[in-house]
Motif scaffolding. Structure first.
Motif, mmCIF file in Angstrom:
data_model
loop_
_atom_site.group_PDB
_atom_site.id
_atom_site.type_symbol
_atom_site.label_atom_id
_atom_site.label_comp_id
_atom_site.label_asym_id
_atom_site.label_seq_id
_atom_site.Cartn_x
_atom_site.Cartn_y
_atom_site.Cartn_z
ATOM 1 N N GLY A 159 -0.479 -18.137 0.466
ATOM 2 C CA GLY A 159 -1.061 -17.251 1.828
ATOM 3 C C GLY A 159 -2.309 -18.442 2.827
ATOM 4 O O GLY A 159 -2.559 -19.218 2.454
ATOM 5 N N ASP A 160 -2.217 -17.646 3.653
ATOM 6 C CA ASP A 160 -2.666 -17.868 4.998
ATOM 7 C C ASP A 160 -4.868 -17.769 4.056
ATOM 8 O O ASP A 160 -4.408 -16.706 4.581
ATOM 9 N N ASN A 161 -5.473 -17.977 4.399
ATOM 10 C CA ASN A 161 -6.104 -18.213 3.199
ATOM 11 C C ASN A 161 -7.531 -17.636 4.567
ATOM 12 O O ASN A 161 -8.515 -16.984 4.658
ATOM 13 N N TYR A 162 -7.374 -18.884 5.702
ATOM 14 C CA TYR A 162 -8.725 -19.102 6.861
ATOM 15 C C TYR A 162 -7.927 -17.708 7.340
ATOM 16 O O TYR A 162 -8.809 -17.070 8.191
ATOM 17 N N GLY A 163 -6.472 -17.148 7.183
ATOM 18 C CA GLY A 163 -6.004 -16.092 8.519
ATOM 19 C C GLY A 163 -6.591 -15.101 7.732
ATOM 20 O O GLY A 163 -6.961 -13.746 8.101
ATOM 21 N N MET A 164 -6.870 -14.835 6.534
ATOM 22 C CA MET A 164 -7.303 -13.322 5.661
ATOM 23 C C MET A 164 -9.089 -12.558 6.480
ATOM 24 O O MET A 164 -9.090 -12.095 6.816
ATOM 25 N N ALA A 167 -8.407 -12.361 10.071
ATOM 26 C CA ALA A 167 -8.268 -10.955 10.257
ATOM 27 C C ALA A 167 -8.928 -9.565 9.925
ATOM 28 O O ALA A 167 -9.201 -8.438 10.372
ATOM 29 N N ALA A 168 -9.920 -9.620 9.128
ATOM 30 C CA ALA A 168 -10.913 -9.080 8.129
ATOM 31 C C ALA A 168 -11.973 -9.062 9.552
ATOM 32 O O ALA A 168 -12.491 -7.755 9.991
ATOM 33 N N SER A 334 -1.458 -13.595 6.984
ATOM 34 C CA SER A 334 -2.360 -12.012 6.265
ATOM 35 C C SER A 334 -2.202 -11.513 7.309
ATOM 36 O O SER A 334 -2.564 -11.107 9.078
ATOM 37 N N GLU A 335 -1.647 -9.643 7.087
ATOM 38 C CA GLU A 335 -1.385 -9.151 7.623
ATOM 39 C C GLU A 335 -2.462 -7.804 7.535
ATOM 40 O O GLU A 335 -2.981 -7.616 6.513
ATOM 41 N N THR A 336 -3.007 -7.198 8.000
ATOM 42 C CA THR A 336 -3.665 -5.839 8.641
ATOM 43 C C THR A 336 -3.309 -4.975 7.672
ATOM 44 O O THR A 336 -2.785 -3.954 8.587
ATOM 45 N N ILE A 337 -3.534 -4.063 6.934
ATOM 46 C CA ILE A 337 -2.919 -2.489 6.353
ATOM 47 C C ILE A 337 -4.280 -1.217 6.962
ATOM 48 O O ILE A 337 -4.961 -1.639 6.230
ATOM 49 N N THR A 338 -3.308 -0.900 7.093
ATOM 50 C CA THR A 338 -4.060 0.690 7.427
ATOM 51 C C THR A 338 -3.944 1.514 7.159
ATOM 52 O O THR A 338 -2.737 2.156 7.109
#
Length: 350
Positions: A159-164, A167-168, A334-338
């Motif tokens: 997964g994209d750890n940096y991308g997490m 995104a956060a 990494s996707e953002t879930i809302t």
């Protein structure tokens, strides 16, 4: 079927069976069942590279399922292997630490599988094993926790750890801006700090906050468990009388964080989670806790790893690509879930 139709069908099948995007094949549970999901069965359906071919023996090892994400990794791998008639999966116990896992993997090398799929306790500590297996002529698919030496793996998928972290931080900035909050107090509860993946997540978070002129006020590492999450959050709340936003890296340890929130009666902030558990998505959808979003790190990568290991063992490439071999590295976004999209993702939660 026309030639064009056959080609389109094959591309669809192979994207499911070889590329396997993060949102498609997540076997969404932590139960002991390992029957293939509908998506996994579809990925292994007849057509193109999914046609039964040379028998491939895949060795597999991952840490013990001490929390939901790791359990989903193992379940997904077993289910995906079970969807192929030409794949035999040989699992070996990971043991309690990197040394124990390496001993078990050495035994696996002597059995000479065609490919090894490995999620190591620690990528740096197991790097030597990857080199050993590759030198023995056994391709290694390095899953999630990365080997630092590119010679230690044939394929690295993670997964994209940096991308997490990106995104956060982006979500937090946007929410604070919408609320008109200036000089916000931002907390962070990472996972195991010695792991490179945790360091990458924190770097992505810090770099992105810095680009907006923001920074973390207090950071308390946990250990990817509910108990450690509760302990870390309790310390954070004691250190910060007021918080505007909090990023917790892992939804399993987030159960403990939310327990600490209730215990301390701290509801003045909003929280972003990490990984994308079913429980987190349900909380986000219900909108009755401080948890307002989570950024994904999908265990569907284990399904992808098995399908790609099969292609490597059969000396095949991915039909969507011009190249004749499976790529060297694959990073899942990494996707953002809302609350707005949690309903769409809920069936994919682990």
């Amino acid at each position: 079927m026309t030639t064009q139709g056959r080609d389109l069908s094959r591309r669809r099948l192979l994207f499911g069976g070889a590329a396997l995007s993060a949102g498609v094949v997540l076997a969404g549970c932590t139960s002991n069942e390992q029957a293939p999901t509908a998506a996994q069965t579809k990925a292994a359906a007849t057509g193109g590279n999914s046609e039964p071919g040379k028998k491939v023996t895949i060795g597999f090892s991952a840490p013990a399922a001490d929390h939901g994400w790791i359990a989903a990794i193992t379940n997904n791998a077993k289910a995906q292997a079970g969807a192929y008639s030409d794949v035999e999966l040989k699992s070996v116990e990971a043991g309690a630490d990197a040394a124990a896992q390496r001993a078990a993997l050495s035994t696996l090398i002597s059995q000479k599988p065609d490919v090894i799929v490995l999620l190591p306790h620690d990528g740096k500590e197991l790097n030597a094993f990857g080199l050993e297996a590759m030198k023995a002529g056994i391709p290694v698919v390095n899953l999630d926790r990365a080997f630092p030496d590119a010679r230690a793996y044939r394929l690295q998928i993670k997964g994209d750890n940096y991308g997490m972290g990106v995104a956060a931080a982006t979500y937090i900035y946007e929410q604070l801006k919408a609320k008109g909050v200036s000089n916000p107090v931002i907390g962070e509860i990472p996972g195991i700090d010695s792991l490179e993946l945790t360091q990458e997540r924190s770097k992505g978070f810090a770099d992105t906050l810095a680009s907006y002129g923001l920074k973390v006020a207090n950071r308390r590492p946990a250990e990817f468990t509910a108990d450690s999450g509760q302990q870390a959050a309790t310390g954070l709340f004691q250190a910060l009388p007021k918080i505007d936003a909090l990023w917790n890296h892992d939804d399993d340890q987030g159960i403990g964080v939310l327990a600490a929130v209730n215990q301390a009666n701290r509801k003045e902030f909003f929280m972003v989670g990490g990984a994308g558990s079913k429980k987190a998505m349900e909380d986000i959808q219900a909108d009755n806790t401080v948890l307002k979003a989570t950024v994904t790190y999908s265990p569907s990568m284990a399904s992808s790893a098995i399908s790609l290991a099969r292609l490597i063992g059969q000396n095949k490439g991915m039909s969507d690509l011009v190249e004749l071999q499976v790529p060297k590295e694959i990073v899942l976004a990494s996707e953002t879930i809302t609350k707005e999209n949690a309903g769409d993702y809920l069936k994919l939660g682990f």
